[in-house]
Design a protein around this motif. Structure first.
Motif, short mmCIF file in Angstrom:
data_model
loop_
_atom_site.label_atom_id
_atom_site.label_comp_id
_atom_site.label_asym_id
_atom_site.label_seq_id
_atom_site.Cartn_x
_atom_site.Cartn_y
_atom_site.Cartn_z
N MET A 6 0.81 -1.22 0.00
CA MET A 6 0.00 0.00 0.00
C MET A 6 0.85 1.27 0.00
O MET A 6 0.59 2.20 -0.80
CB MET A 6 -0.96 -0.01 1.19
N PRO A 7 1.89 1.38 0.84
CA PRO A 7 2.67 2.62 0.83
C PRO A 7 3.43 2.87 -0.47
O PRO A 7 3.85 4.00 -0.74
CB PRO A 7 3.66 2.43 2.01
N ARG A 8 3.61 1.83 -1.30
CA ARG A 8 4.35 1.97 -2.57
C ARG A 8 3.42 2.36 -3.73
O ARG A 8 3.91 2.59 -4.83
CB ARG A 8 5.04 0.65 -2.92
N CYS A 9 2.11 2.40 -3.48
CA CYS A 9 1.15 2.55 -4.57
C CYS A 9 0.76 4.01 -4.81
O CYS A 9 0.74 4.82 -3.89
CB CYS A 9 -0.12 1.76 -4.25
N ARG A 10 0.45 4.29 -6.04
CA ARG A 10 -0.19 5.58 -6.37
C ARG A 10 -1.64 5.55 -5.95
O ARG A 10 -2.17 6.54 -5.45
CB ARG A 10 -0.06 5.85 -7.88
N VAL A 11 -2.29 4.41 -6.15
CA VAL A 11 -3.70 4.28 -5.78
C VAL A 11 -4.02 2.81 -5.55
O VAL A 11 -3.48 1.93 -6.22
CB VAL A 11 -4.63 4.87 -6.87
N LEU A 38 -16.15 -2.69 -2.18
CA LEU A 38 -16.72 -2.34 -0.88
C LEU A 38 -16.33 -3.36 0.20
O LEU A 38 -15.95 -2.98 1.32
CB LEU A 38 -18.24 -2.23 -0.99
N ASP A 39 -16.41 -4.65 -0.13
CA ASP A 39 -16.06 -5.68 0.86
C ASP A 39 -14.58 -5.60 1.26
O ASP A 39 -14.23 -5.75 2.43
CB ASP A 39 -16.37 -7.07 0.31
N GLU A 40 -13.72 -5.36 0.27
CA GLU A 40 -12.29 -5.24 0.57
C GLU A 40 -12.00 -3.99 1.39
O GLU A 40 -11.15 -3.99 2.28
CB GLU A 40 -11.50 -5.23 -0.74
N ALA A 41 -12.73 -2.90 1.09
CA ALA A 41 -12.55 -1.66 1.85
C ALA A 41 -12.95 -1.84 3.30
O ALA A 41 -12.33 -1.26 4.20
CB ALA A 41 -13.36 -0.53 1.21
N VAL A 42 -13.98 -2.64 3.55
CA VAL A 42 -14.39 -2.93 4.93
C VAL A 42 -13.25 -3.62 5.68
O VAL A 42 -12.96 -3.28 6.84
CB VAL A 42 -15.66 -3.80 4.94
N VAL A 43 -12.59 -4.58 5.04
CA VAL A 43 -11.46 -5.27 5.67
C VAL A 43 -10.32 -4.30 5.95
O VAL A 43 -9.74 -4.26 7.05
CB VAL A 43 -10.97 -6.44 4.79
N LEU A 44 -9.99 -3.46 4.97
CA LEU A 44 -8.86 -2.55 5.11
C LEU A 44 -9.15 -1.44 6.11
O LEU A 44 -8.25 -0.99 6.84
CB LEU A 44 -8.50 -1.95 3.75
N ARG A 104 -10.70 8.77 3.24
CA ARG A 104 -9.80 9.74 3.87
C ARG A 104 -8.91 9.06 4.92
O ARG A 104 -7.70 9.30 4.98
CB ARG A 104 -10.62 10.84 4.55
N MET A 105 -9.55 8.24 5.75
CA MET A 105 -8.82 7.58 6.82
C MET A 105 -7.74 6.64 6.27
O MET A 105 -6.60 6.64 6.73
CB MET A 105 -9.79 6.81 7.71
N MET A 106 -8.10 5.87 5.23
CA MET A 106 -7.14 4.91 4.69
C MET A 106 -6.00 5.60 3.95
O MET A 106 -4.87 5.12 3.97
CB MET A 106 -7.86 3.91 3.79
N GLN A 107 -6.29 6.73 3.30
CA GLN A 107 -5.20 7.46 2.66
C GLN A 107 -4.18 7.92 3.70
O GLN A 107 -2.97 7.81 3.50
CB GLN A 107 -5.71 8.66 1.88
N ALA A 108 -4.68 8.43 4.82
CA ALA A 108 -3.78 8.87 5.89
C ALA A 108 -3.03 7.68 6.49
O ALA A 108 -1.84 7.78 6.83
CB ALA A 108 -4.57 9.60 6.96
N ARG A 109 -3.70 6.55 6.62
CA ARG A 109 -3.09 5.37 7.26
C ARG A 109 -2.06 4.70 6.36
O ARG A 109 -0.98 4.31 6.82
CB ARG A 109 -4.18 4.36 7.63
N TYR A 110 -2.38 4.56 5.08
CA TYR A 110 -1.54 3.75 4.20
C TYR A 110 -0.65 4.56 3.26
O TYR A 110 0.25 4.01 2.63
CB TYR A 110 -2.40 2.80 3.38
#
Length: 270
Positions: A131-136, A141-147, A163-169
Motif C-alpha cells: 500500500m505505501p508503494r502505490c499511487r492508488v 466495498l467488501d475489501e474496503a471494509v477489511v482494510l 480519507r482515513m485509509m489514505q492517511a493510514r496507508y
C-alpha cells in the motif's frame, strides 16, 4: 507508430479469460499500452467459479518482475491477485527495480463466486509492503471494509473511510461503490485529501466477471500514458462502462460472463 507505454501487470491467471492477467492484457492493449505480465498464481476457474489455486514460488514472481523491469522499463504497474505474504514481499522487492512508475493495486481478496484468494496472514503484509508503494489502491466495498476495519453502508461512510485509509496507508484510495444501494453506481476517490465522485447508471447484466481487474489495469494504462490520477480514473470508468454495456448480450460460459474489452473505443483511446 509511436512506441506505446509498457504496462506491467502482476496477477494470477484465469483460464476462462475474463479476469486476472488475461483481462489485464486485454484492457492494456485496448487502451493503447504494451502489456507485460508477471504471474503470481495459476487458478482453476471458469465463469461459474474458482475451483483451485496454486501459487508460484515467491522467487519466481520476483524474478519475472525484475526481468521485465531491467529490459522493458514499465511506465506503470498494476498489481492484482497476490495471495500470500511471501508473494507480497517478493512483489515489493521486484518493485524496487521499477523506478518511479506509478503502481495501481487491486487488493483481490475474494472472487465473484466467493472463493478466498488471499490468505489471512497476507492482508497485513499487503498493507505494510504494498500500500505505501502505490499511487492508488482500488478496493471494492467488501475489501474496503477489511482494510478500514469498519462497516461501510453509505457514500458518506465510504468517503470517510477513503480519507482515513489514505492517511493510514499513504496512497490514494478508490473505493468502488457498486455494492452500495442506489440507482447509480458511485466510486469514491480520495487523492491528496481531495474527494472525487465518479457516478454512472447501473447496467443490468450478469456479465461482470473481471470488472475489478479491468478497471485497475485501465487506470494503470492511462497513468502510464501520462494522465493525472483523477483523469485516469475518469477515463477508466468510461471505458469499463462501455465494456460492460457491450457485454450485456454475450453468451460466453454459463455463469458470470466476461466484459467485452474491445467495445466502443474512442479515437483518443485508440
Amino acid at each position: 507508430m509511436n512506441t506505446p507505454p509498457v504496462i506491467l501487470a502482476i496477477a494470477g491467471s484465469d483460464p476462462s479469460g475474463g479476469a486476472g492477467i488475461q483481462a489485464d492484457i486485454k484492457s492494456i492493449s485496448a487502451l493503447g499500452g504494451y502489456a507485460a505480465a508477471a504471474l503470481t498464481a495459476v487458478t482453476v476457474q471458469n465463469t461459474c467459479g474458482v475451483r483451485d489455486v496454486e501459487y508460484l514460488r515467491p522467487e519466481m514472481v520476483r524474478d519475472q518482475i525484475e526481468a521485465v523491469a531491467e529490459d522493458l522499463g514499465p511506465r506503470a504497474v498494476k498489481i492484482g491477485m497476490t495471495g500470500t505474504a511471501g508473494i507480497i514481499e517478493a512483489v515489493a522487492r521486484g518493485l524496487d527495480r521499477c523506478g518511479d512508475a506509478p503502481v495501481v493495486l487491486d487488493p483481490v481478496m475474494v472472487s465473484t463466486s466467493g472463493h478466498s484468494l488471499t490468505r489471512t496472514d497476507a492482508v497485513e503484509a499487503l498493507c505494510r509492503e504494498l500500500m505505501p508503494r502505490c499511487r492508488v489502491a482500488t478496493p471494492n466495498l467488501d475489501e474496503a471494509v477489511v482494510l478500514a476495519g469498519s462497516p461501510l453502508r453509505t457514500l458518506a461512510e465510504a468517503e470517510e473511510a477513503a480519507r482515513m485509509m489514505q492517511a493510514r496507508y499513504g496512497c490514494a484510495l478508490l473505493i468502488k461503490g457498486g455494492h452500495l444501494d442506489g440507482e447509480r453506481s458511485t466510486d469514491i476517490l480520495c487523492d491528496g485529501g481531495t474527494l472525487y465522485r465518479f457516478s454512472s447508471p447501473r447496467i443490468e447484466t450478469h456479465n461482470l466477471h473481471g470488472t475489478g481487474c479491468t478497471l485497475s489495469s485501465a487506470i494503470a494504462t492511462l497513468l502510464g500514458r501520462g494522465l493525472a490520477l483523477p483523469e485516469a480514473v475518469r477515463g477508466a470508468k468510461a471505458y469499463i462502462d462501455r465494456a460492460i454495456a457491450a457485454a450485456r448480450d454475450l453468451r460466453i460460459g454459463h455463469g458470470h460472463g466476461p466484459l467485452w474489452h474491445f467495445a466502443g473505443l474512442t479515437t483518443e483511446e485508440r
